[in-house]
Every structure is written in structure tokens, then in C-alpha cells.
Design a protein around this motif. Structure first.
Motif, PDB file in Angstrom:
ATOM      1  N   GLU A   1       0.813  -1.226   0.000  1.00 46.07           N
ATOM      2  CA  GLU A   1       0.000   0.000   0.000  1.00 46.07           C
ATOM      3  C   GLU A   1       0.839   1.266   0.000  1.00 46.07           C
ATOM      4  OE1 GLU A   1       0.420  -1.342   4.332  1.00 46.07           O
ATOM      5  OE2 GLU A   1       0.207  -2.230   2.330  1.00 46.07           O
ATOM      6  N   HIS A   2       2.141   1.143   0.263  1.00 42.31           N
ATOM      7  CA  HIS A   2       3.035   2.301   0.243  1.00 42.31           C
ATOM      8  C   HIS A   2       3.766   2.449  -1.092  1.00 42.31           C
ATOM      9  CE1 HIS A   2       2.268   2.640   4.508  1.00 42.31           C
ATOM     10  NE2 HIS A   2       2.705   1.416   4.703  1.00 42.31           N
ATOM     11  N   GLY A   3       3.487   1.539  -2.031  1.00 46.32           N
ATOM     12  CA  GLY A   3       4.139   1.598  -3.325  1.00 46.32           C
ATOM     13  C   GLY A   3       5.490   0.903  -3.364  1.00 46.32           C
ATOM     14  N   ILE A   4       5.801   0.108  -2.348  1.00 45.15           N
ATOM     15  CA  ILE A   4       7.078  -0.618  -2.291  1.00 45.15           C
ATOM     16  C   ILE A   4       6.894  -2.004  -2.893  1.00 45.15           C
ATOM     17  CG2 ILE A   4       8.940  -1.431  -0.816  1.00 45.15           C
ATOM     18  CD1 ILE A   4       8.579   1.610  -0.876  1.00 45.15           C
ATOM     19  N   MET A   5       7.798  -2.388  -3.789  1.00 46.77           N
ATOM     20  CA  MET A   5       7.722  -3.711  -4.405  1.00 46.77           C
ATOM     21  C   MET A   5       8.020  -4.789  -3.366  1.00 46.77           C
ATOM     22  SD  MET A   5       9.856  -5.346  -7.598  1.00 46.77           S
ATOM     23  CE  MET A   5      11.262  -5.836  -6.574  1.00 46.77           C
ATOM     24  N   THR A   6       7.146  -5.774  -3.265  1.00 49.89           N
ATOM     25  CA  THR A   6       7.347  -6.876  -2.312  1.00 49.89           C
ATOM     26  C   THR A   6       7.783  -8.150  -3.012  1.00 49.89           C
ATOM     27  OG1 THR A   6       4.998  -7.485  -2.430  1.00 49.89           O
ATOM     28  CG2 THR A   6       5.649  -5.911  -0.720  1.00 49.89           C
ATOM     29  N   THR A   7       7.223  -8.417  -4.197  1.00 52.36           N
ATOM     30  CA  THR A   7       7.550  -9.640  -4.936  1.00 52.36           C
ATOM     31  C   THR A   7       7.512  -9.355  -6.427  1.00 52.36           C
ATOM     32  OG1 THR A   7       6.498 -10.985  -3.223  1.00 52.36           O
ATOM     33  CG2 THR A   7       6.962 -12.073  -5.312  1.00 52.36           C
TER      34      THR A   7
ATOM     35  N   GLU B   1      11.604 -15.727  -8.925  1.00 48.88           N
ATOM     36  CA  GLU B   1      10.946 -14.808  -7.997  1.00 48.88           C
ATOM     37  C   GLU B   1      11.985 -14.018  -7.214  1.00 48.88           C
ATOM     38  OE1 GLU B   1       8.084 -16.396  -5.345  1.00 48.88           O
ATOM     39  OE2 GLU B   1       6.568 -16.712  -6.910  1.00 48.88           O
ATOM     40  N   ILE B   2      11.712 -12.715  -7.094  1.00 47.27           N
ATOM     41  CA  ILE B   2      12.539 -11.837  -6.267  1.00 47.27           C
ATOM     42  C   ILE B   2      11.693 -11.424  -5.079  1.00 47.27           C
ATOM     43  CG2 ILE B   2      13.821  -9.668  -6.159  1.00 47.27           C
ATOM     44  CD1 ILE B   2      14.208  -9.884  -9.181  1.00 47.27           C
ATOM     45  N   ARG B   3      12.138 -11.805  -3.897  1.00 50.67           N
ATOM     46  CA  ARG B   3      11.422 -11.475  -2.669  1.00 50.67           C
ATOM     47  C   ARG B   3      12.371 -10.668  -1.784  1.00 50.67           C
ATOM     48  NH1 ARG B   3       9.486 -17.679  -1.305  1.00 50.67           N
ATOM     49  NH2 ARG B   3       8.372 -18.093  -3.289  1.00 50.67           N
ATOM     50  N   GLY B   4      12.155  -9.367  -1.794  1.00 46.68           N
ATOM     51  CA  GLY B   4      13.074  -8.508  -1.047  1.00 46.68           C
ATOM     52  C   GLY B   4      14.458  -8.577  -1.646  1.00 46.68           C
ATOM     53  N   LYS B   5      15.451  -9.060  -0.869  1.00 45.77           N
ATOM     54  CA  LYS B   5      16.833  -9.148  -1.332  1.00 45.77           C
ATOM     55  C   LYS B   5      17.230 -10.558  -1.747  1.00 45.77           C
ATOM     56  CE  LYS B   5      18.242  -5.238   1.545  1.00 45.77           C
ATOM     57  NZ  LYS B   5      19.099  -4.772   2.668  1.00 45.77           N
ATOM     58  N   ARG B   6      16.284 -11.483  -1.770  1.00 48.24           N
ATOM     59  CA  ARG B   6      16.574 -12.845  -2.139  1.00 48.24           C
ATOM     60  C   ARG B   6      15.888 -13.211  -3.448  1.00 48.24           C
ATOM     61  NH1 ARG B   6      19.547 -15.321   1.256  1.00 48.24           N
ATOM     62  NH2 ARG B   6      19.223 -17.323   0.220  1.00 48.24           N
ATOM     63  N   THR B   7      16.572 -14.079  -4.209  1.00 44.41           N
ATOM     64  CA  THR B   7      16.077 -14.531  -5.504  1.00 44.41           C
ATOM     65  C   THR B   7      15.958 -16.050  -5.505  1.00 44.41           C
ATOM     66  OG1 THR B   7      17.145 -12.669  -6.616  1.00 44.41           O
ATOM     67  CG2 THR B   7      16.502 -14.536  -7.989  1.00 44.41           C
ATOM     68  N   PHE B   8      14.848 -16.548  -6.027  1.00 42.06           N
ATOM     69  CA  PHE B   8      14.589 -17.987  -6.119  1.00 42.06           C
ATOM     70  C   PHE B   8      14.233 -18.326  -7.557  1.00 42.06           C
ATOM     71  CE2 PHE B   8      13.442 -16.449  -1.966  1.00 42.06           C
ATOM     72  CZ  PHE B   8      13.952 -17.381  -1.081  1.00 42.06           C
ATOM     73  N   ILE B   9      14.660 -19.503  -8.014  1.00 41.04           N
ATOM     74  CA  ILE B   9      14.255 -20.021  -9.318  1.00 41.04           C
ATOM     75  C   ILE B   9      13.652 -21.404  -9.097  1.00 41.04           C
ATOM     76  CG2 ILE B   9      14.984 -20.727 -11.615  1.00 41.04           C
ATOM     77  CD1 ILE B   9      17.123 -18.630 -11.543  1.00 41.04           C
ATOM     78  N   PHE B  10      12.431 -21.579  -9.622  1.00 41.96           N
ATOM     79  CA  PHE B  10      11.717 -22.834  -9.480  1.00 41.96           C
ATOM     80  C   PHE B  10      11.563 -23.490 -10.850  1.00 41.96           C
ATOM     81  CE2 PHE B  10      10.190 -19.739  -6.385  1.00 41.96           C
ATOM     82  CZ  PHE B  10      10.380 -20.407  -5.183  1.00 41.96           C
ATOM     83  N   ASP B  11      11.612 -24.835 -10.891  1.00 43.75           N
ATOM     84  CA  ASP B  11      11.371 -25.539 -12.152  1.00 43.75           C
ATOM     85  C   ASP B  11       9.867 -25.648 -12.384  1.00 43.75           C
ATOM     86  OD1 ASP B  11      10.356 -27.572 -10.571  1.00 43.75           O
ATOM     87  OD2 ASP B  11      12.065 -28.912 -10.859  1.00 43.75           O
ATOM     88  N   PRO B  12       9.437 -26.175 -13.527  1.00 43.35           N
ATOM     89  CA  PRO B  12       7.995 -26.236 -13.818  1.00 43.35           C
ATOM     90  C   PRO B  12       7.178 -26.992 -12.779  1.00 43.35           C
ATOM     91  CG  PRO B  12       9.254 -26.565 -15.826  1.00 43.35           C
ATOM     92  CD  PRO B  12      10.242 -26.566 -14.699  1.00 43.35           C
TER      93      PRO B  12
ATOM     94  N   THR C   1      26.526 -17.038  -3.422  1.00 42.54           N
ATOM     95  CA  THR C   1      25.261 -17.763  -3.548  1.00 42.54           C
ATOM     96  C   THR C   1      24.345 -17.138  -4.596  1.00 42.54           C
ATOM     97  OG1 THR C   1      24.196 -16.431  -1.827  1.00 42.54           O
ATOM     98  CG2 THR C   1      25.368 -18.398  -1.119  1.00 42.54           C
ATOM     99  N   GLY C   2      24.563 -15.874  -4.888  1.00 43.53           N
ATOM    100  CA  GLY C   2      23.678 -15.194  -5.821  1.00 43.53           C
ATOM    101  C   GLY C   2      23.994 -15.477  -7.265  1.00 43.53           C
ATOM    102  N   ALA C   3      25.178 -16.019  -7.562  1.00 47.59           N
ATOM    103  CA  ALA C   3      25.561 -16.234  -8.941  1.00 47.59           C
ATOM    104  C   ALA C   3      24.646 -17.225  -9.650  1.00 47.59           C
ATOM    105  CB  ALA C   3      27.008 -16.709  -9.007  1.00 47.59           C
ATOM    106  N   GLY C   4      24.281 -18.294  -8.935  1.00 40.28           N
ATOM    107  CA  GLY C   4      23.423 -19.306  -9.535  1.00 40.28           C
ATOM    108  C   GLY C   4      22.062 -18.752  -9.887  1.00 40.28           C
ATOM    109  N   ALA C   5      21.461 -18.013  -8.966  1.00 40.08           N
ATOM    110  CA  ALA C   5      20.136 -17.453  -9.199  1.00 40.08           C
ATOM    111  C   ALA C   5      20.177 -16.385 -10.282  1.00 40.08           C
ATOM    112  CB  ALA C   5      19.576 -16.883  -7.903  1.00 40.08           C
ATOM    113  N   ALA C   6      21.341 -15.784 -10.498  1.00 40.61           N
ATOM    114  CA  ALA C   6      21.468 -14.732 -11.502  1.00 40.61           C
ATOM    115  C   ALA C   6      21.824 -15.284 -12.873  1.00 40.61           C
ATOM    116  CB  ALA C   6      22.533 -13.721 -11.061  1.00 40.61           C
TER     117      ALA C   6
END
Length: 261
Positions: A204-210, A222-233, A248-253
Motif C-alpha cells: 500500500e506504500h508503493g514498495i515492491m514486495t515480490t 521470484e525476487i522477494r526482497g533481497k533474495r532470488t529464487f528459481i523454481f522448475d515447472p 550464492t547469488g551467482a546461480g540465481a542470476a
């Protein structure tokens, strides 16, 4: 025998009261006539200018500028096309473009539009209240795309569709504004297939959550705050990382895990 009251001579006080009442009635009637004349003359003038429009003032016929990337979205300046113009509709040619709108008190008041007379295409249209934008605006980007949004109390408000360039194609970004801030779910769709590339959730404040990115290989990023997740089908996590931790971020990137449309 005394004569009836009606035949008796009126007293001086009664005559004075009658004169005051008569004067008051005449003043009220005069005021009504003046107001009515002013009201109807303005109506007649506006009807006259519908057929024989006044000349809109000189100045840029560019549309209202809006910085959609600002936080909150910022409304910029626009030339007043009614400066020095009387009440009623005005019209003016600007090259191949024709601007037409309504003026009141030397301010843009009502609907304005700019149409390319040669192509017959509308460049932009919008509504104004006492010189300020106050309703729906449509601003053409090219022959097939136009930004659509509303202005209330000098803020972008309500549903909006914004077009962004991505190389040689367009991406549609649509959602809802609340006082210039994006709220709720916004979606990016890629032309010409309208394929969903990304869905973003704002609080409601205009801040991106997901932010959810729909990969062409069936994965979901998915980007949730400062963390990134990748899911398969099947919904299994195949990569996870933090933007604050390069190890740890290299794989998700890794772009090969989530090619975007």
C-alpha cells in the motif's frame, strides 16, 4: 357607522413600508435578470464557439508530461492553450496537428485533444478542471499503442496502462495507482504475443514486495526482497541466492536458468 378598514386612508407608516417592499422586489428582480443574462450569455457564447471556435493561444501542443518512473509518478508542466482566450471552444492548427478544447477564465477547462489532420489520428486527449488535469488522459506512443491513465488531485490515480520500449518492440505495463504510487499487482506483457513476462506486487506504500518472472523454458524466477529464487515447472527450487552474497547469488542470476520472452 364606521367605514370598512379597506376604505380608510393608509397611514404614513403603511405607505413607507409599501415603498420599501416595492423597492426590495425591484432590486431582487433586477438581480435575477442580471444573473440570468450573464448565465445565458455564457451559454450562448459557448454554443456559438462550438460552431465558430475561438483561436487557441500559441504554445506547444505537446501532451501532459508524466514521469512514470519517479516515486511517486510526477506530473510535469504543460502550456496553457487558453491564455488570453475568451470563454468557449478554441481551435488552432500546428503544422499537420489540430488542437481543440474548451476554455473558461483563460484556463483549460473541459476536454482537449490534438489530432493529426493528415493521418486522422489522435495524438492525445485529456480533461481539465480550472486549468489543471483532472480526468482520463490518452497519449499515443505510435499508431498501435497509447498510454492511458487518470489524474485526480494532481496525482496519477486508478487503473493505468503504460508502454515501454524493449529494443524494437513494446512492453505493456499495467496496474493501478494510488496517489501516484503503484499498488497491488502490475503485469508486464510483451508485444505482439501479449506473453506475460513479469508480475510485480506492490504494497500500500508503493514498495515492491515480490516480482515473478515467467521464463520461456517453463521455470519461474521470484525476487522477494533481497533474495532470488528459481523454481522448475514442478515448483522445485533449483537456485537460490542473495544480491548481497555474490557466492550464492551467482546461480540465481544465471540467465540460462530463466530466459525471458
Amino acid at each position: 357607522m364606521a367605514e370598512p378598514r379597506s376604505n380608510q386612508t393608509a397611514s404614513p407608516s403603511d405607505l413607507t413600508a409599501r415603498k420599501r417592499t416595492g423597492l426590495l422586489v425591484r432590486v431582487v428582480l433586477f438581480a435575477i435578470v442580471v444573473i440570468a443574462c450573464g448565465f445565458y450569455s455564457r451559454i450562448f457564447q459557448r454554443l456559438w464557439t462550438t460552431v465558430f471556435p475561438l483561436a487557441c493561444s500559441t504554445g506547444s501542443t505537446a501532451p501532459l508530461f508524466v514521469d512514470f518512473d519517479a516515486f511517486p509518478a510526477r506530473i510535469g508542466d504543460q502550456d496553457n492553450l487558453c491564455r488570453g482566450v475568451g470563454d468557449g471552444e478554441c481551435q488552432r492548427s500546428d503544422g499537420d496537428d489540430v488542437v481543440r478544447g474548451e476554455c473558461l477564465g483563460e484556463r483549460m477547462h473541459g476536454r482537449f485533444s490534438v489530432v493529426n489532420a493528415k493521418a486522422g489520428a489522435r495524438r492525445w486527449s485529456g480533461t481539465y478542471c480550472d486549468g489543471l488535469p483532472c480526468g482520463e488522459f490518452r497519449i499515443r506512443i505510435d499508431s498501435e499503442h497509447e498510454n492511458v491513465f487518470r489524474v485526480e488531485n494532481l496525482h496519477i490515480q486508478g487503473p493505468a496502462t503504460i508502454w515501454e520500449r524493449d529494443g524494437d518492440r513494446f512492453v505493456e505495463f499495467s496496474g493501478r495507482y494510488d496517489r501516484g504510487k503503484r499498488v497491488g499487482r502490475w503485469v508486464r506483457r510483451v508485444e505482439p504475443s501479449k506473453t506475460v513476462r513479469m508480475a510485480v506486487i506492490y504494497d500500500e506504500h508503493g514498495i515492491m514486495t515480490t516480482a515473478s518472472m515467467y521464463c520461456t523454458n517453463g521455470n519461474l524466477k521470484e525476487i522477494r526482497g533481497k533474495r532470488t529464487f528459481i523454481f522448475d515447472p514442478q515448483g522445485k527450487t533449483i537456485a537460490e541466492g542473495s544480491v548481497l552474497d555474490p557466492a550464492t547469488g551467482a546461480g540465481a542470476a544465471n540467465p540460462s536458468l530463466c530466459p525471458l520472452p
